[in-house]
Write a protein that holds these residues in place. Sequence first.
Motif, PDB file in Angstrom:
ATOM      1  N   ILE A  25       0.868  -1.175   0.000  1.00 41.05           N
ATOM      2  CA  ILE A  25       0.000   0.000   0.000  1.00 41.05           C
ATOM      3  C   ILE A  25       0.908   1.229   0.000  1.00 41.05           C
ATOM      4  N   LEU A  26       0.782   2.054  -1.049  1.00 44.48           N
ATOM      5  CA  LEU A  26       1.676   3.184  -1.229  1.00 44.48           C
ATOM      6  C   LEU A  26       1.037   4.475  -0.741  1.00 44.48           C
ATOM      7  N   ASP A  27       1.840   5.315  -0.131  1.00 47.44           N
ATOM      8  CA  ASP A  27       1.394   6.641   0.268  1.00 47.44           C
ATOM      9  C   ASP A  27       1.090   7.457  -0.991  1.00 47.44           C
ATOM     10  N   PRO A  28      -0.078   8.080  -1.109  1.00 49.66           N
ATOM     11  CA  PRO A  28      -0.442   8.782  -2.342  1.00 49.66           C
ATOM     12  C   PRO A  28       0.404  10.018  -2.622  1.00 49.66           C
ATOM     13  N   GLU A  29       1.049  10.563  -1.584  1.00 54.09           N
ATOM     14  CA  GLU A  29       1.869  11.761  -1.780  1.00 54.09           C
ATOM     15  C   GLU A  29       3.314  11.412  -2.089  1.00 54.09           C
ATOM     16  N   THR A  30       3.909  10.560  -1.254  1.00 51.75           N
ATOM     17  CA  THR A  30       5.326  10.219  -1.428  1.00 51.75           C
ATOM     18  C   THR A  30       5.536   8.980  -2.284  1.00 51.75           C
ATOM     19  N   LEU A  31       4.476   8.167  -2.448  1.00 56.17           N
ATOM     20  CA  LEU A  31       4.515   6.890  -3.176  1.00 56.17           C
ATOM     21  C   LEU A  31       5.431   5.865  -2.497  1.00 56.17           C
ATOM     22  N   ALA A  32       5.743   6.097  -1.228  1.00 58.79           N
ATOM     23  CA  ALA A  32       6.533   5.137  -0.462  1.00 58.79           C
ATOM     24  C   ALA A  32       5.659   3.953  -0.057  1.00 58.79           C
ATOM     25  N   GLU A  33       6.274   2.785   0.060  1.00 55.84           N
ATOM     26  CA  GLU A  33       5.578   1.572   0.489  1.00 55.84           C
ATOM     27  C   GLU A  33       5.420   1.623   2.011  1.00 55.84           C
ATOM     28  N   LYS A  34       4.238   2.040   2.455  1.00 54.08           N
ATOM     29  CA  LYS A  34       4.066   2.291   3.893  1.00 54.08           C
ATOM     30  C   LYS A  34       3.620   1.059   4.666  1.00 54.08           C
ATOM     31  N   THR A  35       2.920   0.137   4.028  1.00 49.20           N
ATOM     32  CA  THR A  35       2.505  -1.102   4.682  1.00 49.20           C
ATOM     33  C   THR A  35       2.102  -2.091   3.588  1.00 49.20           C
ATOM     34  N   PHE A  36       1.561  -3.253   3.982  1.00 48.38           N
ATOM     35  CA  PHE A  36       1.188  -4.251   2.989  1.00 48.38           C
ATOM     36  C   PHE A  36       0.138  -5.196   3.550  1.00 48.38           C
ATOM     37  N   ILE A  37      -0.545  -5.880   2.645  1.00 49.34           N
ATOM     38  CA  ILE A  37      -1.390  -7.015   2.998  1.00 49.34           C
ATOM     39  C   ILE A  37      -0.783  -8.256   2.353  1.00 49.34           C
ATOM     40  N   GLN A  38      -1.154  -9.431   2.866  1.00 48.60           N
ATOM     41  CA  GLN A  38      -0.670 -10.697   2.329  1.00 48.60           C
ATOM     42  C   GLN A  38      -1.882 -11.553   1.952  1.00 48.60           C
ATOM     43  N   PRO A  39      -2.267 -11.573   0.676  1.00 49.05           N
ATOM     44  CA  PRO A  39      -3.454 -12.321   0.279  1.00 49.05           C
ATOM     45  C   PRO A  39      -3.373 -13.799   0.685  1.00 49.05           C
ATOM     46  N   ALA A  40      -4.437 -14.268   1.329  1.00 48.36           N
ATOM     47  CA  ALA A  40      -4.454 -15.639   1.822  1.00 48.36           C
ATOM     48  C   ALA A  40      -5.868 -16.199   1.747  1.00 48.36           C
ATOM     49  N   HIS A  41      -5.959 -17.485   1.467  1.00 54.17           N
ATOM     50  CA  HIS A  41      -7.244 -18.181   1.554  1.00 54.17           C
ATOM     51  C   HIS A  41      -7.257 -18.979   2.850  1.00 54.17           C
ATOM     52  N   HIS A  42      -8.051 -20.027   2.935  1.00 54.09           N
ATOM     53  CA  HIS A  42      -8.196 -20.748   4.200  1.00 54.09           C
ATOM     54  C   HIS A  42      -7.071 -21.740   4.468  1.00 54.09           C
ATOM     55  N   ARG A  43      -6.186 -21.936   3.473  1.00 56.22           N
ATOM     56  CA  ARG A  43      -5.128 -22.929   3.652  1.00 56.22           C
ATOM     57  C   ARG A  43      -3.718 -22.395   3.456  1.00 56.22           C
ATOM     58  N   GLY A  44      -3.581 -21.221   2.885  1.00 59.10           N
ATOM     59  CA  GLY A  44      -2.241 -20.725   2.638  1.00 59.10           C
ATOM     60  C   GLY A  44      -2.226 -19.344   2.012  1.00 59.10           C
ATOM     61  N   LEU A  45      -1.004 -18.877   1.717  1.00 58.79           N
ATOM     62  CA  LEU A  45      -0.791 -17.578   1.095  1.00 58.79           C
ATOM     63  C   LEU A  45      -0.710 -17.725  -0.415  1.00 58.79           C
ATOM     64  N   SER A  46      -0.974 -16.627  -1.117  1.00 55.46           N
ATOM     65  CA  SER A  46      -0.862 -16.609  -2.574  1.00 55.46           C
ATOM     66  C   SER A  46       0.250 -15.663  -2.991  1.00 55.46           C
ATOM     67  N   SER A  47       0.968 -16.032  -4.034  1.00 61.23           N
ATOM     68  CA  SER A  47       2.014 -15.184  -4.590  1.00 61.23           C
ATOM     69  C   SER A  47       1.817 -15.100  -6.101  1.00 61.23           C
ATOM     70  N   LYS A  48       2.707 -14.390  -6.766  1.00 61.94           N
ATOM     71  CA  LYS A  48       2.649 -14.177  -8.215  1.00 61.94           C
ATOM     72  C   LYS A  48       1.346 -13.517  -8.658  1.00 61.94           C
ATOM     73  N   LEU A  49       0.780 -12.695  -7.754  1.00 62.28           N
ATOM     74  CA  LEU A  49      -0.396 -11.922  -8.145  1.00 62.28           C
ATOM     75  C   LEU A  49       0.068 -10.789  -9.047  1.00 62.28           C
ATOM     76  N   ASN A  50      -0.511 -10.704 -10.230  1.00 65.03           N
ATOM     77  CA  ASN A  50       0.029  -9.828 -11.258  1.00 65.03           C
ATOM     78  C   ASN A  50      -0.840  -8.588 -11.445  1.00 65.03           C
ATOM     79  N   GLU A  51      -1.610  -8.530 -12.488  1.00 57.40           N
ATOM     80  CA  GLU A  51      -2.424  -7.349 -12.776  1.00 57.40           C
ATOM     81  C   GLU A  51      -3.474  -7.145 -11.683  1.00 57.40           C
TER      82      GLU A  51
END
Length: 351
Positions: free
Chosen positions: A245-271
């Motif tokens: 999640i980027l700050d709209p003014e500085t565009l710095a990466e201020k925090t993040f979420i980690q997409p997950a379902h009921h069994r694990g995390l997901s990666s390679k999320l693209n568009e």
Amino acid sequence: MNNFKLLTIFILTISLFSCGSNSDKKSSDFSLKTSGDKKEFQLGEEIQVSVLNPKNKEIDSVDFYFEGERLNVENGNFNTTIDLDHYKLGNQPIEAHIFTEGEKQEISKTIKLFNNSSPVSYTYEIVNSYPHDPEAYTQGLEFYKDTLYESIGQYGKSRLRKTNLETGEVYNEIKLDDQYFGEGLTILNGNLYQLTWREGEGLVYNLENFEQTGTFAYNESKEGWGLTNDGENLYKSDGTEKIWILDPETLAEKTFIQPAHHRGLSSKLNELEWVEGKIYANTYQKDGVAIINPENGAIEGLIDFRGLREKVTQHDKLDVLNGIAYNPNSKKLYVTGKNWDRIFEVKIIEK
């Protein structure tokens, strides 16, 4: 001096340097224990956390933290309970600051927090289709005031393009320098933001004429994949399990979420695409799109787009599904792929 003595001196020297380099690294006298020694939990569960004190040191006090929130200590026994009902999913550290004998020791233990229900399964129905440039290696797709904007990738061929959905007519286009591999794009507050892949920076443009007005660094992440916004913040995927999640003014990466379902995390999320309060994200080289809750990262739905690729002209350069665009004015959803000659308007149907 014989070879044996030389070898002995060398070994002693290395040992002394090794000891010196680690002299400031003290292992903790304590450790953390979670209920049942579990490492994986789901939303709605409860974790009992306690401090193990094998040396029976005198503990003055303990502060527990989870996701930056200070927790209550129970019964003076230096235990705590975490109700997992409103936290972000993914790899989350539990921290304890232990005050003992005039010093402070910090310890932590990482748990994995998953969603408490499986994603809802969806399929699709093709409503309409429109022409798309089969030479376009689509990386990002977004509507702004009923006009379609597209980021096209590959070194030496990367472009930024403004087009007419129905006819495919190109209204405006610029070519990126050959050093850049174009990736996701999004439009916010009159600016167009375009990611590059491994170049460690994003590009900022004037929306009206595509004049480049600046750049921004990625900070902690190393790559740029997908980009979208919720009207306030920007969301950026980087190929890992994180959406930044980027700050709209500085565009710095201020925090993040980690997409997950009921069994694990997901990666390679693209568009990425913002659709009525959710993030839609396709998984690279897969025929599916995840529907993600931006508050905690829960993958609440999965859209199965298998069979859509067979609806376009088959040729040597044809590549994977990639490109999601939602028109908030018409409430219509569109998808395409890399080097596809069609863009499809689709209706999402629960299975």
